[in-house]
Design a protein around this motif. Structure first.
Motif, PDB file in Angstrom:
ATOM      1  N   LEU A  29       0.825  -1.215   0.000  1.00  0.00           N
ATOM      2  CA  LEU A  29       0.000   0.000   0.000  1.00  0.00           C
ATOM      3  C   LEU A  29       0.856   1.260   0.000  1.00  0.00           C
ATOM      4  N   ALA A  30       1.895   1.263   0.842  1.00  0.00           N
ATOM      5  CA  ALA A  30       2.791   2.424   0.877  1.00  0.00           C
ATOM      6  C   ALA A  30       3.524   2.567  -0.447  1.00  0.00           C
ATOM      7  N   GLY A  31       3.886   1.427  -1.069  1.00  0.00           N
ATOM      8  CA  GLY A  31       4.562   1.472  -2.367  1.00  0.00           C
ATOM      9  C   GLY A  31       3.691   2.089  -3.446  1.00  0.00           C
ATOM     10  N   LEU A  32       2.390   1.804  -3.397  1.00  0.00           N
ATOM     11  CA  LEU A  32       1.480   2.396  -4.382  1.00  0.00           C
ATOM     12  C   LEU A  32       1.483   3.918  -4.299  1.00  0.00           C
ATOM     13  N   CYS A  33       1.638   4.450  -3.071  1.00  0.00           N
ATOM     14  CA  CYS A  33       1.611   5.909  -2.883  1.00  0.00           C
ATOM     15  C   CYS A  33       2.994   6.550  -2.994  1.00  0.00           C
ATOM     16  N   GLY A  34       4.036   5.824  -2.562  1.00  0.00           N
ATOM     17  CA  GLY A  34       5.376   6.404  -2.556  1.00  0.00           C
ATOM     18  C   GLY A  34       6.114   6.257  -3.868  1.00  0.00           C
ATOM     19  N   LEU A  35       5.785   5.215  -4.629  1.00  0.00           N
ATOM     20  CA  LEU A  35       6.484   4.962  -5.893  1.00  0.00           C
ATOM     21  C   LEU A  35       5.686   5.531  -7.053  1.00  0.00           C
ATOM     22  N   LEU A  36       5.435   6.803  -6.961  1.00  0.00           N
ATOM     23  CA  LEU A  36       4.670   7.511  -7.986  1.00  0.00           C
ATOM     24  C   LEU A  36       5.597   8.412  -8.798  1.00  0.00           C
ATOM     25  N   PRO A  37       5.197   8.784 -10.002  1.00  0.00           N
ATOM     26  CA  PRO A  37       6.090   9.548 -10.885  1.00  0.00           C
ATOM     27  C   PRO A  37       6.003  11.052 -10.710  1.00  0.00           C
ATOM     28  N   VAL A  38       5.258  11.519  -9.706  1.00  0.00           N
ATOM     29  CA  VAL A  38       4.966  12.952  -9.631  1.00  0.00           C
ATOM     30  C   VAL A  38       6.204  13.808  -9.368  1.00  0.00           C
ATOM     31  N   PHE A  39       7.124  13.342  -8.511  1.00  0.00           N
ATOM     32  CA  PHE A  39       8.321  14.138  -8.213  1.00  0.00           C
ATOM     33  C   PHE A  39       9.199  14.269  -9.450  1.00  0.00           C
ATOM     34  N   LEU A  80       4.092  19.518 -21.584  1.00  0.00           N
ATOM     35  CA  LEU A  80       5.268  18.674 -21.352  1.00  0.00           C
ATOM     36  C   LEU A  80       4.902  17.425 -20.565  1.00  0.00           C
ATOM     37  N   GLY A  81       4.000  17.577 -19.599  1.00  0.00           N
ATOM     38  CA  GLY A  81       3.558  16.425 -18.829  1.00  0.00           C
ATOM     39  C   GLY A  81       2.895  15.380 -19.709  1.00  0.00           C
ATOM     40  N   VAL A  82       2.070  15.817 -20.639  1.00  0.00           N
ATOM     41  CA  VAL A  82       1.409  14.893 -21.562  1.00  0.00           C
ATOM     42  C   VAL A  82       2.433  14.201 -22.452  1.00  0.00           C
ATOM     43  N   ALA A  83       3.402  14.960 -22.966  1.00  0.00           N
ATOM     44  CA  ALA A  83       4.438  14.361 -23.819  1.00  0.00           C
ATOM     45  C   ALA A  83       5.253  13.325 -23.053  1.00  0.00           C
ATOM     46  N   LEU A  84       5.574  13.632 -21.799  1.00  0.00           N
ATOM     47  CA  LEU A  84       6.335  12.703 -20.964  1.00  0.00           C
ATOM     48  C   LEU A  84       5.525  11.432 -20.701  1.00  0.00           C
ATOM     49  N   ALA A  85       4.232  11.598 -20.484  1.00  0.00           N
ATOM     50  CA  ALA A  85       3.364  10.454 -20.206  1.00  0.00           C
ATOM     51  C   ALA A  85       3.252   9.533 -21.415  1.00  0.00           C
ATOM     52  N   GLN A 145      -4.698  -4.460 -13.724  1.00  0.00           N
ATOM     53  CA  GLN A 145      -3.402  -3.802 -13.922  1.00  0.00           C
ATOM     54  C   GLN A 145      -3.486  -2.633 -14.893  1.00  0.00           C
ATOM     55  N   SER A 146      -4.322  -2.768 -15.916  1.00  0.00           N
ATOM     56  CA  SER A 146      -4.461  -1.688 -16.899  1.00  0.00           C
ATOM     57  C   SER A 146      -5.028  -0.426 -16.255  1.00  0.00           C
ATOM     58  N   VAL A 147      -5.873  -0.616 -15.239  1.00  0.00           N
ATOM     59  CA  VAL A 147      -6.420   0.546 -14.524  1.00  0.00           C
ATOM     60  C   VAL A 147      -5.304   1.275 -13.787  1.00  0.00           C
ATOM     61  N   TYR A 148      -4.443   0.500 -13.094  1.00  0.00           N
ATOM     62  CA  TYR A 148      -3.316   1.117 -12.392  1.00  0.00           C
ATOM     63  C   TYR A 148      -2.407   1.864 -13.375  1.00  0.00           C
ATOM     64  N   THR A 149      -2.123   1.240 -14.527  1.00  0.00           N
ATOM     65  CA  THR A 149      -1.248   1.870 -15.518  1.00  0.00           C
ATOM     66  C   THR A 149      -1.842   3.193 -15.999  1.00  0.00           C
ATOM     67  N   ALA A 150      -3.156   3.208 -16.226  1.00  0.00           N
ATOM     68  CA  ALA A 150      -3.806   4.438 -16.680  1.00  0.00           C
ATOM     69  C   ALA A 150      -3.704   5.538 -15.624  1.00  0.00           C
ATOM     70  N   ILE A 151      -3.919   5.166 -14.351  1.00  0.00           N
ATOM     71  CA  ILE A 151      -3.804   6.139 -13.261  1.00  0.00           C
ATOM     72  C   ILE A 151      -2.370   6.645 -13.147  1.00  0.00           C
ATOM     73  N   TYR A 152      -1.410   5.716 -13.268  1.00  0.00           N
ATOM     74  CA  TYR A 152       0.000   6.083 -13.151  1.00  0.00           C
ATOM     75  C   TYR A 152       0.395   7.085 -14.233  1.00  0.00           C
ATOM     76  N   VAL A 153       0.000   6.795 -15.462  1.00  0.00           N
ATOM     77  CA  VAL A 153       0.323   7.707 -16.573  1.00  0.00           C
ATOM     78  C   VAL A 153      -0.343   9.065 -16.361  1.00  0.00           C
ATOM     79  N   GLY A 154      -1.569   9.049 -15.834  1.00  0.00           N
ATOM     80  CA  GLY A 154      -2.239  10.310 -15.536  1.00  0.00           C
ATOM     81  C   GLY A 154      -1.511  11.125 -14.482  1.00  0.00           C
ATOM     82  N   LEU A 155      -0.898  10.437 -13.512  1.00  0.00           N
ATOM     83  CA  LEU A 155      -0.163  11.135 -12.460  1.00  0.00           C
ATOM     84  C   LEU A 155       1.120  11.782 -12.982  1.00  0.00           C
ATOM     85  N   ILE A 156       1.651  11.265 -14.073  1.00  0.00           N
ATOM     86  CA  ILE A 156       2.798  11.928 -14.699  1.00  0.00           C
ATOM     87  C   ILE A 156       2.389  13.331 -15.129  1.00  0.00           C
TER      88      ILE A 156
END
Length: 459
Positions: free
Chosen positions: A158-168, A200-205, A397-408
């Motif tokens: 659970l902590a990994g889901l929140c801490g291992l995000l691409p936002v930083f 730029l965020g969209v291009a990176l994603a 898993q595809s849902v997580y990937t979509a959320i992750y890319v959105g967080l970029i």
């Protein structure tokens, strides 16, 4: 705005509490215990790690997904980059020069910690819901400690889901691109950068999606090409700056050591701030004891768990003792840390390079930061999806990937303070199950190491 301020204040309180004395003792004290109990064995077998990275013992038929060198490169791609560039700048801004000393401490004990955590990641690999062999702290806990300890495994995931995000990474990459290109060239105004940041965020994603589709195999191949080249390039840049100010180098080292125990340059002049900042930023930089790097090392192709432990212990040396030290020297030698009020993160480091390279400084830094930040983003997806699958299985898993890319994209326009606090706070939570399980299972690693080194690297 009041809600945002309240949320940011709550996050600050959470980070301060999470990185309190108990966790500092667990990370540093636990690492020291592993170092002493192993009789400093990891440090005595650094030469063997070179043989492993050269592929001397590789067997394509071994279980796992990537060779040792790709596992290490993937782990380093998750640690090298903005943690070494923006993270060091944030450490100095908050904790003063003395914070660098405590970053070194995390690296020195982190060598032993990574030896144990990476060995366990291979020793206790488990099958995920789709039957694929996986490694990481949650599998170490499940396979090594048994079902009664599963709450710790779920806590890590659970902590990994929140801490291992691409936002930083997204936030700081876009900031450097904006301040190195867009603002100087007049593409955007200083008060109206949202559209530029969003684009730029969209291009990176979109670019990240191309690599993510190939999963760990493509990520490993990408990392093994990018990481070594960028480290060499960055080392060359920093050595030029250090050479330019070579007369001041002894004084800077003296400042680091003196401030580490006085805290005079820290925010508020509090020694505890120096220590907490240095250890938390050091942990964010080299991830020793956090457990995220074990997710990559657990994918190594090998039947000998100790081999991956030997390879993994190079991480804190390269990441913190070498790259972070170079960044710190550049910032301290140029003096920008004393005259950069309102400037933070990667912008402070860019200003430091500008002192020697002029307008080319941020551009040269950009050449190194963007590939490494991007490699961190795709590596964190791999880490995050392993945590997600452990909790929910591969069906969504595809849902997580979509959320992750959105967080970029969201990270590109988010507040640095909020982004930084969320990740640093979750890193603290991840360390609890990782270090607890490692300390409980350390004797098994010691016995395996005794057997392995007697057979393959007798010293």
């Amino acid at each position: 705005m009041s809600f945002l301020n309240s949320f940011e204040s709550a996050l600050n309180s959470f980070v301060e509490y999470a990185w309190g004395t108990p966790l500092l003792v667990l990370l540093v004290g636990g690492g020291l215990f592993l170092l002493i109990s192993s009789r400093a064995r990891p440090y005595r077998h650094l030469g063997h790690s070179v043989d492993l990275l050269r592929g001397k013992y590789d067997d394509p038929n071994d279980p796992g997904q990537v060779p040792h060198r790709q596992a290490l490169s993937t782990a380093l791609s998750g640690t090298l980059g903005l943690g070494n560039i923006a993270g060091v700048a944030l450490a100095i801004s908050t904790g003063g020069p003395g914070a660098i000393f405590w970053m070194w401490v995390t690296a020195l004990v982190g060598v032993a910690t990574k030896f144990f955590t990476a060995t366990l990641a291979v020793m206790y690999r488990g099958r995920d819901a789709s039957g694929e062999l996986q490694g990481g702290p949650m599998y170490v806990i499940r396979e090594g400690l048994g079902k009664k300890w599963l709450p710790l495994a779920y806590l890590f995931a659970l902590a990994g889901l929140c801490g291992l995000l691409p936002v930083f990474q997204s936030n700081q990459t876009v900031q450097l691109l904006r301040e190195s290109f867009a603002l100087p060239l007049g593409w955007v105004g200083a008060e109206n950068t949202f559209t530029f940041d969003l684009s730029l965020g969209v291009a990176l994603a979109v670019t990240a999606m191309v690599v993510i589709i190939g999963r760990i195999q493509r990520i490993g191949r990408f990392a093994v090409r990018v990481v070594p080249a960028m480290v060499v390039f960055y080392m060359a840049l920093t050595l030029i700056v250090i050479g330019y100010f070579w007369r001041e180098v002894p004084a800077v080292f003296a400042l680091i050591f003196s401030d580490a125990f006085s805290g005079q340059a820290a925010a508020g002049g509090v020694l505890g701030t120096v220590i907490a900042t240095g250890i938390s930023r050091g942990a964010f930089s080299n991830e020793a004891g956090i457990g995220s790097e074990s997710l990559a090392h657990g994918a190594a192709k090998t039947t000998e768990p100790v081999r991956e432990g030997v390879v993994a212990m190079l991480g804190p040396i390269v990441d913190t003792l070498v790259v972070c030290t170079c960044t710190a020297l550049v910032i301290l030698l140029t003096g920008v840390w004393q005259h950069g009020e309102g400037v933070e993160g990667v912008s402070l480091t860019a200003n430091a390079f500008s002192h020697v390279f002029g307008g080319w400084g941020p551009l040269l830094l950009l050449v190194m930061v963007v590939p490494l930040a991007f490699s961190t983003i795709v590596t964190y997806w791999y880490y995050g999806v392993k945590c997600f699958n452990f909790l929910f299985g591969p069906r969504w898993q595809s849902v997580y990937t979509a959320i992750y890319v959105g967080l970029i994209v969201i990270g590109a326009v988010a507040s640095l303070s909020i982004v930084n606090n969320i990740i640093i706070g979750m890193y603290a939570v991840m360390a609890i199950p990782t270090m607890t399980s490692t300390l409980m299972l350390h004797r098994r690693v010691t016995r395996a190491a005794d057997s392995y080194f007697a057979r393959f690297d007798p010293k």
